[in-house]
Design an enzyme around this catalytic site. Structure first.
Site, PDB file in Angstrom:
ATOM      1  N   ASP A  48       0.054  -4.068  -6.233  1.00 52.54           N
ATOM      2  CA  ASP A  48       0.953  -3.118  -6.898  1.00 52.54           C
ATOM      3  C   ASP A  48       2.337  -3.293  -6.270  1.00 52.54           C
ATOM      4  OD1 ASP A  48       1.203  -0.770  -8.769  1.00 52.54           O
ATOM      5  OD2 ASP A  48       1.916   0.180  -6.926  1.00 52.54           O
TER       6      ASP A  48
ATOM      7  N   CYS B 218       4.634   0.121 -12.323  1.00 50.98           N
ATOM      8  CA  CYS B 218       5.101   1.291 -13.072  1.00 50.98           C
ATOM      9  C   CYS B 218       6.343   0.919 -13.862  1.00 50.98           C
ATOM     10  CB  CYS B 218       5.357   2.476 -12.140  1.00 50.98           C
ATOM     11  SG  CYS B 218       6.487   2.116 -10.786  1.00 50.98           S
TER      12      CYS B 218
ATOM     13  N   ALA C 286       0.776  -1.227   0.000  1.00 53.24           N
ATOM     14  CA  ALA C 286       0.000   0.000   0.000  1.00 53.24           C
ATOM     15  C   ALA C 286       0.816   1.290   0.000  1.00 53.24           C
ATOM     16  CB  ALA C 286      -0.949   0.006   1.197  1.00 53.24           C
ATOM     17  N   ALA C 287       1.899   1.348   0.769  1.00 52.90           N
ATOM     18  CA  ALA C 287       2.628   2.615   0.934  1.00 52.90           C
ATOM     19  C   ALA C 287       3.173   3.100  -0.416  1.00 52.90           C
ATOM     20  CB  ALA C 287       3.760   2.423   1.935  1.00 52.90           C
ATOM     21  N   PRO C 288       3.193   4.427  -0.635  1.00 53.74           N
ATOM     22  CA  PRO C 288       2.876   5.518   0.295  1.00 53.74           C
ATOM     23  C   PRO C 288       1.397   5.831   0.441  1.00 53.74           C
ATOM     24  CG  PRO C 288       3.619   6.432  -1.775  1.00 53.74           C
ATOM     25  CD  PRO C 288       3.752   4.946  -1.922  1.00 53.74           C
ATOM     26  N   GLY C 289       0.502   5.238  -0.364  1.00 52.60           N
ATOM     27  CA  GLY C 289      -0.910   5.323  -0.056  1.00 52.60           C
ATOM     28  C   GLY C 289      -1.813   6.038  -1.036  1.00 52.60           C
ATOM     29  N   ASN C 290      -1.298   6.501  -2.178  1.00 50.38           N
ATOM     30  CA  ASN C 290      -2.173   7.195  -3.130  1.00 50.38           C
ATOM     31  C   ASN C 290      -3.284   6.293  -3.655  1.00 50.38           C
ATOM     32  OD1 ASN C 290      -1.020   9.693  -2.953  1.00 50.38           O
ATOM     33  ND2 ASN C 290       0.242   9.496  -4.768  1.00 50.38           N
ATOM     34  N   LYS C 291      -2.941   5.043  -3.955  1.00 49.77           N
ATOM     35  CA  LYS C 291      -3.961   4.122  -4.457  1.00 49.77           C
ATOM     36  C   LYS C 291      -4.941   3.742  -3.351  1.00 49.77           C
ATOM     37  CE  LYS C 291      -0.915   2.225  -8.018  1.00 49.77           C
ATOM     38  NZ  LYS C 291       0.256   3.042  -7.624  1.00 49.77           N
TER      39      LYS C 291
END
Length: 597
Positions: free
Chosen positions: A312, A367, A242-247
């Site tokens: 991700d 990415c 999860a980090a840094p958390g935008n998604k």
């Protein structure tokens, strides 16, 4: 250039390092390390910044004709670039020696050309000129639906003097508009409803909307996974890395901040960053867990209701255009061994996501632009789970798909600076098959539901988003009802599968036990029989003792065990017989006495 002392001139050595990098002889670090120039940090900084502004510097060199008119440059474009960077953009020339003459002599024409570029790009400082890697990318702003609506944000920008443009009906026209946005012009995104598009390099970091979490600065490609996963309100979701958390915050925004998102990362400092971003965005439906996702027990009670998983994982980051990988990666950094290690980790994480009992939808994204991290990972995992899951084609009119040569290439989604005006990105969507489809697809060798789903897409909007990917509370409620109706059959199927597995495991253990330890089982059986015989003997002795006690004293009859009716009857009969004997004896005595009299 060869007559100059190699250790005395920063710019000559920087030019040599740049030549090595463009010739793929090594990375920045490797090439700088090989250099004999003493100030390694200074050399690294100059090389990196020259690469960053490569296109701007190359344009100035060509238009000023520096190489044609200055023999001291030895017709070396790299030498001209490093000099121009420090002279106009950087901190100033550092011990340039005779090369200073070139810059001073051509100062007027150089300054004039930079002024022209400043005007063209609408910036005030040379350091604000676009870097070579991000010149074509617009500034994307995601609206945080937890705190506001898209219309409210648009009105806020319009009130500040921005002009909202009309969204073209085809993507090619949309790209052209985005690439030619004037200052203070913006528009909605062509594909994503909660995304706004602004001119490249627009600085929003001091904006109140950014600081209070009303909008999030996020590249369009990075917004794709949450929209494709599209968890409904109240859903239980896992964000595996999860980090840094935008998604994570994006999923919470689409869910209306209702439901549960389990966000995992194995590093405490990254979890702290995630927590800060979630607080700033107003996300309250997340549960942050500092642990390795591969160690999560997916069959535990905690995660029994997980239906949506975001994967991700860590990747090479080769799609991030602000990185200079295309110029700076050496053979070691892009070796097959490194990609192989990444592939192995990514496949493990994706495979683990399929082990949640009720999972319906999994989105995998990176990415990276490397096939080893994208198509090859998905094809490998699909082969293991294709009886229960399919790779779903999403966003039908998205302009770029997977690399050719793979089984499901047309169902993968890729993004790139040239095709989509974004960072390089890859997304794949795995969706659980319906029960009928699991049987039919294996018999017929095709995905019946996929055919029908693609036909149904013709009646959808032009933006290519299917029902699960559209925003709006009404459509989300319909999806939720549809999911709940399908859930019963899926749960029944899962329960039956679990029962069958338990039966098979018990039978297997029993068979193994009978085959491996027959002697031990016989001994145990004999022991059980002996124990039973002993218990029977003890019971018989206790019965005899009770009989003896009842025969000696009548009041002991109250202690007779009522469970044994036969014992009670025997006792009663014995008491009756004793009483009869006593009465007959008395009668005989009386008769004898009468006869005597």
């Amino acid at each position: 250039m060869g007559d100059m002392n190699r250790n005395s001139n920063l710019y000559i050595e920087a030019a040599r390092v740049l030549h090595d990098i463009y010739e793929k002889k090594g990375s920045i670090k490797t090439c700088v390390h090989r250099s004999s120039f003493q100030e390694k940090q200074m050399l690294t900084a100059l090389v990196s910044q020259t690469l960053r502004f490569a296109k701007v510097l190359e344009t100035v060199v060509k238009r000023t004709k520096l190489l044609e008119n200055n023999r001291l440059l030895w017709n070396d474009g790299m030498l001209a670039r490093v000099l121009l960077y420090d002279f106009m953009i950087g901190p100033g020339l550092y011990k340039p020696g005779r090369l200073k003459v070139v810059m001073v002599k051509n100062k007027e024409i150089i300054t004039s050309e930079f002024d022209r570029l400043l005007t063209a790009y609408g910036v005030n400082e040379c350091s604000e000129l676009p870097s070579s890697t991000t010149e074509a990318l617009p500034r994307y702003v995601r609206v945080n639906l937890i705190k506001t609506s898209v219309d409210e944000v648009i009105n806020s920008f319009v009130d500040k003097g921005w002009t909202l443009l009309h969204v073209p009906t085809d993507f090619s026209s949309f790209k052209e508009v985005c690439q030619n946005l004037d200052e203070n012009q913006f528009l909605r995104d062509f594909h994503l409803d909660d995304l706004l598009v602004f001119p490249a390099h627009t600085d929003f970091h001091d904006s109140r909307l950014v600081q209070d979490g009303t909008v999030i600065l996020q590249d369009k490609a990075s917004c794709l996974p949450a929209h494709i996963l599209s968890p409904p309100e109240g859903a239980v979701v896992v964000d595996s890395c999860a980090a840094p958390g935008n998604k994570t915050s994006h999923m919470a925004s689409l869910m209306g901040n209702k439901g549960t998102i389990y966000a995992f990362d194995h590093k405490e400092d990254r979890i702290e960053v995630l927590q800060e971003r979630m607080e700033g965005a107003g996300v309250s439906c997340k549960v942050a867990r500092c642990m390795d996702f591969l160690r999560v027990k997916t069959d535990s009670q905690t995660y029994r209701d997980v239906e949506y998983v975001m994967v991700d994982p860590s990747c090479s980051g080769s799609g991030i255009v602000s990185r200079l990988d295309s110029l700076t990666n050496d053979d070691a950094s892009v070796s097959q061994h490194r990609l192989g290690q990444l592939h192995k980790l990514q496949a493990q994480i994706l495979r683990h996501a399929f082990s949640f009992p009720k999972v319906k939808k999994i989105v995998y994204s990176t990415c990276s632009i490397n096939e080893e991290e994208n198509e090859q990972v998905c094809e490998e995992i699909y082969e293991k789970f294709k009886e229960r899951f399919k790779i779903k084609k999403v966003m039908k009119n998205w302009p770029e798909r997977g690399r050719e040569g793979y089984q499901k290439s047309d169902r993968y989604l890729r993004a790139s600076p040239t095709a989509t005006l974004t960072n390089g990105f890859f997304v794949a969507c795995f969706k659980r098959r319906k029960r009928k489809q699991e049987v039919g697809s294996m018999e017929n060798g095709m995905d019946q539901e996929e055919v029908s789903s693609e036909d149904d897409q013709g009646s959808q909007k032009q933006n290519g988003m299917d029902d699960e990917e559209k925003e709006g509370s009404k459509k989300r409620k319909k999806r939720k009802e549809k999911q709940s109706s399908e859930e019963g059959g899926e749960e029944l199927m899962e329960i039956n599968e679990k029962k069958e597995k338990k039966k098979k495991s018990k039978k297997r253990k029993r068979d193994m036990y009978e085959e491996e330890t027959p002697v031990k089982r016989k001994e145990e059986d004999m022991g059980e029989k002996k124990e039973e015989e002993k218990e029977e003997e003890v019971l018989e002795r206790s019965v005899k003792k009770r009989k003896e006690r009842t025969s000696k004293s009548s009041h002991c009859s109250d202690t007779i065990d009522i469970r044994d009716k036969s014992e009670k009857m025997d006792t009663v009969e014995s008491i009756a017989s004793v009483g009869t004997e006593n009465s007959t004896a008395k009668i005989h005595k009386k008769k004898k006495k009468r006869s005597k009299d």
